[in-house]
Write a protein that holds these residues in place. Structure first.
Motif, PDB file in Angstrom:
ATOM      1  N   LEU A  66       0.881  -1.196  -0.023  1.00 37.02           N
ATOM      2  CA  LEU A  66       0.012   0.120   0.038  1.00 37.02           C
ATOM      3  C   LEU A  66       0.796   1.362  -0.076  1.00 37.02           C
ATOM      4  O   LEU A  66       0.529   2.176  -0.806  1.00 37.02           O
ATOM      5  CB  LEU A  66      -0.710   0.040   1.453  1.00 37.02           C
ATOM      6  CG  LEU A  66      -2.029  -0.964   1.192  1.00 37.02           C
ATOM      7  CD1 LEU A  66      -2.604  -1.108   2.609  1.00 37.02           C
ATOM      8  CD2 LEU A  66      -3.011  -1.089  -0.033  1.00 37.02           C
ATOM      9  N   VAL A  67       1.764   1.221   0.705  1.00 37.89           N
ATOM     10  CA  VAL A  67       2.943   2.203   0.954  1.00 37.89           C
ATOM     11  C   VAL A  67       3.648   2.597  -0.445  1.00 37.89           C
ATOM     12  O   VAL A  67       3.746   3.730  -1.090  1.00 37.89           O
ATOM     13  CB  VAL A  67       4.003   2.212   1.910  1.00 37.89           C
ATOM     14  CG1 VAL A  67       4.931   3.076   1.946  1.00 37.89           C
ATOM     15  CG2 VAL A  67       3.335   2.357   3.249  1.00 37.89           C
ATOM     16  N   SER A  70       1.172   4.288  -3.001  1.00 37.82           N
ATOM     17  CA  SER A  70       1.012   5.610  -2.721  1.00 37.82           C
ATOM     18  C   SER A  70       2.123   6.669  -2.873  1.00 37.82           C
ATOM     19  O   SER A  70       1.892   7.676  -3.392  1.00 37.82           O
ATOM     20  CB  SER A  70       0.440   5.692  -1.178  1.00 37.82           C
ATOM     21  OG  SER A  70       0.284   7.008  -0.737  1.00 37.82           O
ATOM     22  N   LEU A  78      -3.165   7.767   1.266  1.00 45.02           N
ATOM     23  CA  LEU A  78      -3.559   6.429   1.508  1.00 45.02           C
ATOM     24  C   LEU A  78      -4.978   6.101   1.469  1.00 45.02           C
ATOM     25  O   LEU A  78      -5.602   5.063   1.030  1.00 45.02           O
ATOM     26  CB  LEU A  78      -3.109   5.903   2.637  1.00 45.02           C
ATOM     27  CG  LEU A  78      -3.174   4.439   3.165  1.00 45.02           C
ATOM     28  CD1 LEU A  78      -2.708   3.344   1.932  1.00 45.02           C
ATOM     29  CD2 LEU A  78      -2.582   4.129   4.547  1.00 45.02           C
ATOM     30  N   LEU A  81      -6.221   6.143  -1.993  1.00 45.97           N
ATOM     31  CA  LEU A  81      -5.811   4.777  -2.502  1.00 45.97           C
ATOM     32  C   LEU A  81      -6.936   3.661  -2.272  1.00 45.97           C
ATOM     33  O   LEU A  81      -7.267   2.678  -3.131  1.00 45.97           O
ATOM     34  CB  LEU A  81      -4.381   4.547  -2.161  1.00 45.97           C
ATOM     35  CG  LEU A  81      -3.964   2.994  -2.444  1.00 45.97           C
ATOM     36  CD1 LEU A  81      -3.674   2.865  -4.102  1.00 45.97           C
ATOM     37  CD2 LEU A  81      -2.586   2.712  -1.700  1.00 45.97           C
ATOM     38  N   LEU A  82      -7.078   3.627  -1.125  1.00 38.65           N
ATOM     39  CA  LEU A  82      -8.191   2.696  -0.431  1.00 38.65           C
ATOM     40  C   LEU A  82      -9.661   2.931  -1.012  1.00 38.65           C
ATOM     41  O   LEU A  82     -10.019   1.758  -1.381  1.00 38.65           O
ATOM     42  CB  LEU A  82      -8.304   2.559   1.121  1.00 38.65           C
ATOM     43  CG  LEU A  82      -7.009   2.225   1.844  1.00 38.65           C
ATOM     44  CD1 LEU A  82      -7.043   2.255   3.383  1.00 38.65           C
ATOM     45  CD2 LEU A  82      -6.551   0.783   1.447  1.00 38.65           C
TER      46      LEU A  82
END
Length: 387
Positions: A66-67, A70, A78, A81-82
């Protein structure tokens, strides 16, 4: 004397002062009682370590993915992104602006997924290599498999071979990687076993020969082909796309699915070839199957990322030091750890020297080489020298 009387006489205790009867001497090929103990047959990592380490690896991998998706030249928060991920799978969320959606879905996520697949393939291949050869110094890149697979890929590029379409490079890399690993395996065996020094020296020779072949292809290639060949030599995920992900996905999934099925037999092989055979393991067949799996995983990784060394060496060894030698944990955990290392390395490669991008293979070799040197000296010290 009848047969039953002879048996009873043989089972009767010897008279006092007489030399006790001795049964037939055990076969020298038979495994010792210690080797047949449950602990020896099924080496396991301590349960508390597994219970902690497995979820830590999974959570760290998810968080780092995830990082990595991003962070970059175009920052995506974040939360956004989610939200975009949730919107794509139809469970709420919202789409980003046009630029954000394009960066996330056409640039970042293909690269993250490809890094995950390549790292998992290399980590799992390293664990299998160390189990098959019975030493912690075995790794696809160190003994020349990656270079051999790269020769196949480079040959297909330099010669303009495209009769298999988008699968041409992958197929050539697989065939060349398989031929290389069989060559190294054959040349490294002496007296029914594989020695660490022979393994490393054979890998050095194969790497040198592969480098010479790549040099010849570069000499005869045009400018466009030279650029592509340079990609294989340095290793990079900068050209990651969804088609490349789909090209490597079947090979990676097949190899990662087959590898854990042989973990039990690898544990038995760790006892030695003769005990493993007495316990029902077809050693030669096991090694042939795992050699094919290693070649498949390594060739799939090299076909899309170029030569990335030391991931398969560093990850399994660190996990073995932390959780023990049991392959039922080590093989899948090495896949998780390899994905974690390569996703992190790729994130560092494109952010440390921004806006420039460091070659991924150079970065992993920069940190992996000192570790390999330390491991080599540590192994030599424990064995009291190579002689």
């Amino acid at each position: 004397m009848t047969a039953s009387e002879a048996v009873r006489a043989d089972e009767a205790p010897a008279p006092e002062g007489a030399e006790p009867r001795r049964g037939p001497a055990p076969s020298p090929d038979a495994p010792s009682p210690d080797a047949l103990s449950p602990k020896a047959l099924s080496p396991k990592a301590p349960r508390p370590v597994i219970r902690v380490l497995t979820p830590v690896l999974v959570l760290a991998l998810v968080g780092l993915c995830l990082v990595s998706a991003s962070v970059g030249a175009y920052h995506i928060p974040l939360g956004d992104l989610l939200a975009s991920l949730a919107h794509k799978v139809g469970v709420g969320g919202h789409a980003l602006d046009r630029v954000g959606e394009s960066v996330l879905w056409n640039v970042r996520l293909p690269r993250v997924v490809l890094a995950l697949l390549v790292g998992a393939s290399l980590g799992c291949a390293g664990a299998l290599m160390q189990g098959v050869f019975g030493n912690p110094l075995a790794e696809p890149g160190v003994i020349g498999i990656s270079s051999g697979a790269a020769v196949g890929a480079v040959a297909s590029i330099a010669l303009g071979i495209t009769f298999l379409g988008t699968w041409t490079v992958s197929v050539f890399a697989f065939v060349a990687g398989l031929a290389t690993v069989l060559l190294v395996y054959t040349l490294s065996r002496a007296g029914g076993r594989t020695e660490v020094v022979t393994l490393i020296l054979t890998g050095i020779a194969v790497n040198a020969f592969a480098g010479a072949l790549i040099g010849l292809f570069v000499f005869f290639a045009d400018n466009a082909q030279v650029s592509q060949i340079t990609f294989w030599q340095l290793g990079s995920l900068a050209q990651a796309t969804w088609p490349k992900v789909l090209a490597v996905l079947p090979c990676a999934l097949l190899g990662l699915a087959v590898a854990p099925l042989h973990a039990r037999k690898l544990d038995l092989l760790a006892l030695g070839e003769r005990p493993a055979r007495h316990l029902g393991v077809d050693v030669e067949r096991l090694r042939l199957v795992l050699v094919l799996v290693v070649a498949l995983l390594t060739a799939a990784a090299v076909a899309v990322s170029g030569i990335i060394s030391f991931v398969g060496l560093l990850v399994p060894h660190l996990l073995r030091m932390a959780a023990g030698p049991g392959h039922r944990f080590l093989v899948p955990a090495s896949a998780l750890g390899g994905g974690l290392v390569l996703v992190g390395a790729d994130l560092a490669a494109r952010t440390v020297a921004a806006p420039a991008e460091l070659p991924l293979g150079v970065l992993t070799a920069l940190f992996g080489s000192p570790f390999f040197f330390w491991l080599l000296r540590r192994t030599r010290r424990k064995q009291g020298g190579w002689a």
